[in-house]
Write a protein that holds these residues in place. Structure first.
Motif, PDB file in Angstrom:
ATOM      1  N   LEU A   4       2.005   0.728  45.271  1.00 53.41           N
ATOM      2  CA  LEU A   4       0.710   0.282  45.789  1.00 53.41           C
ATOM      3  C   LEU A   4      -0.231   1.482  45.730  1.00 53.41           C
ATOM      4  CD1 LEU A   4      -0.593  -2.245  47.322  1.00 53.41           C
ATOM      5  CD2 LEU A   4      -0.348  -0.829  49.375  1.00 53.41           C
ATOM      6  N   GLY A   5      -1.445   1.284  45.214  1.00 50.17           N
ATOM      7  CA  GLY A   5      -2.412   2.378  45.123  1.00 50.17           C
ATOM      8  C   GLY A   5      -3.654   2.059  45.924  1.00 50.17           C
ATOM      9  N   ILE A   6      -4.143   3.046  46.670  1.00 50.69           N
ATOM     10  CA  ILE A   6      -5.357   2.857  47.480  1.00 50.69           C
ATOM     11  C   ILE A   6      -6.378   3.925  47.116  1.00 50.69           C
ATOM     12  CG2 ILE A   6      -6.310   2.837  49.824  1.00 50.69           C
ATOM     13  CD1 ILE A   6      -3.627   1.822  50.830  1.00 50.69           C
ATOM     14  N   GLU A   7      -7.559   3.477  46.714  1.00 48.11           N
ATOM     15  CA  GLU A   7      -8.655   4.399  46.348  1.00 48.11           C
ATOM     16  C   GLU A   7      -9.795   4.233  47.357  1.00 48.11           C
ATOM     17  OE1 GLU A   7      -9.997   6.717  44.310  1.00 48.11           O
ATOM     18  OE2 GLU A   7     -12.028   6.264  44.995  1.00 48.11           O
ATOM     19  N   SER A   8     -10.241   5.360  47.938  1.00 45.82           N
ATOM     20  CA  SER A   8     -11.355   5.282  48.900  1.00 45.82           C
ATOM     21  C   SER A   8     -12.154   6.578  48.893  1.00 45.82           C
ATOM     22  CB  SER A   8     -10.815   5.009  50.311  1.00 45.82           C
ATOM     23  OG  SER A   8     -10.153   6.166  50.803  1.00 45.82           O
ATOM     24  N   SER A   9     -12.287   7.214  47.711  1.00 41.62           N
ATOM     25  CA  SER A   9     -12.895   8.552  47.716  1.00 41.62           C
ATOM     26  C   SER A   9     -14.414   8.531  47.807  1.00 41.62           C
ATOM     27  CB  SER A   9     -12.475   9.318  46.466  1.00 41.62           C
ATOM     28  OG  SER A   9     -13.028   8.704  45.317  1.00 41.62           O
ATOM     29  N   GLY A  97      -5.017   7.689  55.606  1.00 37.76           N
ATOM     30  CA  GLY A  97      -4.472   7.257  56.899  1.00 37.76           C
ATOM     31  C   GLY A  97      -3.808   5.899  56.808  1.00 37.76           C
ATOM     32  N   VAL A  98      -4.476   4.960  56.153  1.00 36.76           N
ATOM     33  CA  VAL A  98      -3.914   3.614  56.027  1.00 36.76           C
ATOM     34  C   VAL A  98      -2.652   3.642  55.164  1.00 36.76           C
ATOM     35  CG1 VAL A  98      -4.329   1.324  55.042  1.00 36.76           C
ATOM     36  CG2 VAL A  98      -6.076   2.410  56.453  1.00 36.76           C
ATOM     37  N   ALA A  99      -2.694   4.400  54.071  1.00 38.44           N
ATOM     38  CA  ALA A  99      -1.528   4.475  53.173  1.00 38.44           C
ATOM     39  C   ALA A  99      -0.320   5.035  53.925  1.00 38.44           C
ATOM     40  CB  ALA A  99      -1.856   5.355  51.966  1.00 38.44           C
ATOM     41  N   CYS A 100      -0.541   6.098  54.675  1.00 39.79           N
ATOM     42  CA  CYS A 100       0.585   6.748  55.354  1.00 39.79           C
ATOM     43  C   CYS A 100       1.087   5.899  56.527  1.00 39.79           C
ATOM     44  CB  CYS A 100       0.203   8.159  55.787  1.00 39.79           C
ATOM     45  SG  CYS A 100      -0.024   9.227  54.334  1.00 39.79           S
TER      46      CYS A 100
END
Ligand code: KG4
Ligand code: ZN
Length: 343
Positions: A4-9, A97-100
């Motif tokens: 699962l990949g999360i991008e929020s930069s 934070g959400v990923a971890c």
């Protein structure tokens, strides 16, 4: 393995699920994206605090959407990847934070990914994926770099901008011409109706013999030409100025990219980042590469700008090659400034 990949930069919340099977190029199973462009438009640019808050609102619904699309349950996720940097600190912290937290709840490992590595590898998800080694032209809103890429994690910087990025040159020129934010696509659209030779604009650092770029002076030249236009400004003249601006940026990018390819002795060029969506850039690069016998690869148009797929992909490709060690300590940090060669 499901990543699962999360991008929020920055101003897009992107989530995606990528599947790894053996040594094959990872496969994109599902992705979802929310762009904050409408929200920031009123301010003429990204407002960092608003960006962070919106990422918080979007990231879990997008994750649910991706899992539903893929027909995948939370238990089937093997690795949670997130953008660790570079980017806006607060925005990065949301994704990290959400990923971890998600990984901790599932008892699965996490991996922080370099945003530019995501862009760089994004053409591997296209119908015509490249092979290593290649020269990469990375043209995003914040970066303009030429790199030699020998493998995942083996990046050598050949040249980069000494001031503004190519995307910034598009955005700032568009803004002063009253075309809104983000200006790149708007300027490109207007340029289709204009004459590229209507205004003489500089081609900065074209004849220096090195592979560095400079776009700050171009923006000033565009401003000077814009101020000289007789009032009221005619749409045709604005289109001419847009076309001339685009031509100046594109010519420098193409000439430097081809010089990098020649210097490297390689026969493969990969384009990545938001400006890689530019149709005129693609036309000129295709022409130059065909003439030089060079294969050129692009990301799918939808994967040129920020997205979660490229983050999941970069994590998957690193893990496949043993070039990253996912962790389960869940103590995360972010790197708003982060050199890709050091990642
Ligand atoms: O890679 P990206 O989504 O964000 C960063 O990581 O910075 O790139 C965004 C940049 C913006 O400057 C935007 O104006 C530019 O890419 N862009 C374009 C086009 N589509 C996006 N520039 C020129 N022509 C386009 N079609
Ligand atoms: Zn980006």
């Amino acid at each position: 393995m499901n990543v699962l990949g999360i991008e929020s930069s920055c101003d897009e919340t992107g989530v995606a699920l990528v599947q790894v099977t053996g040594g094959a190029v990872p496969r994109l199973r599902a992705q979802a994206l929310h762009s904050q462009i409408d929200m920031h438009q009123a301010y003429g640019g990204v407002v960092p605090e608003l960006a962070s808050r919106d990422h918080i609102r979007r990231v879990l619904p997008l994750t649910r959407e991706v899992l539903a699309q893929a027909g995948c349950t939370l238990d089937e996720i093997d690795l949670v990847a997130f953008t660790r940097g570079p980017g806006l600190a607060g925005a990065l912290l949301v994704g990290a934070g959400v990923a971890c937290a998600l990984a901790a709840a599932l008892g699965k490992p996490t991996l922080g990914v370099h945003h530019l590595e995501g862009h760089l590898l994004s053409p591997f998800l296209s119908a015509d994926p490249p092979e290593f080694p290649f020269v990469a032209l990375l043209v995003s809103g914040g970066h303009t770099q030429l790199m030699r890429v020998d493998d995942v994690g083996r990046y050598e910087l050949l040249g980069e901008t000494i001031d503004d990025a190519a995307g910034e040159a598009f955005d700032k020129s568009a803004k002063l011409m009253g075309l809104g934010y983000p200006g790149g696509p708007a300027l490109a659209r207007l340029a289709e109706q204009g004459r590229a030779d209507a205004f003489a604009l500089p081609r900065p650092l074209l004849h220096t013999g090195n592979l560095d770029f400079s776009f700050a002076g171009l923006k000033t030249a565009v401003m000077t030409q814009f101020k000289r236009l007789p009032e009221p400004v005619q749409p045709a003249q604005l289109a001419d100025l847009a076309a001339s601006t685009q031509a100046a940026i594109v010519e420098v990018l193409v000439r430097k990219a081809m010089a990098a390819v020649r210097a490297s002795g390689l026969k493969r060029l990969v384009i990545a980042g938001g400006v890689g969506a530019n149709a005129e850039l693609r036309r000129q690069l295709n022409r130059a590469c065909e003439k030089a016998g060079v294969r050129v690869h692009y990301p799918e148009l939808s994967l040129c700008t920020d997205n979660g797929a490229m983050i999941a992909l970069a994590a998957a490709m690193r893990v496949q090659r043993g070039r990253a060690t996912p962790t389960q300590d869940y103590a995360f940090d972010v790197r708003p400034r982060w050199d890709l060669a050091a990642a």
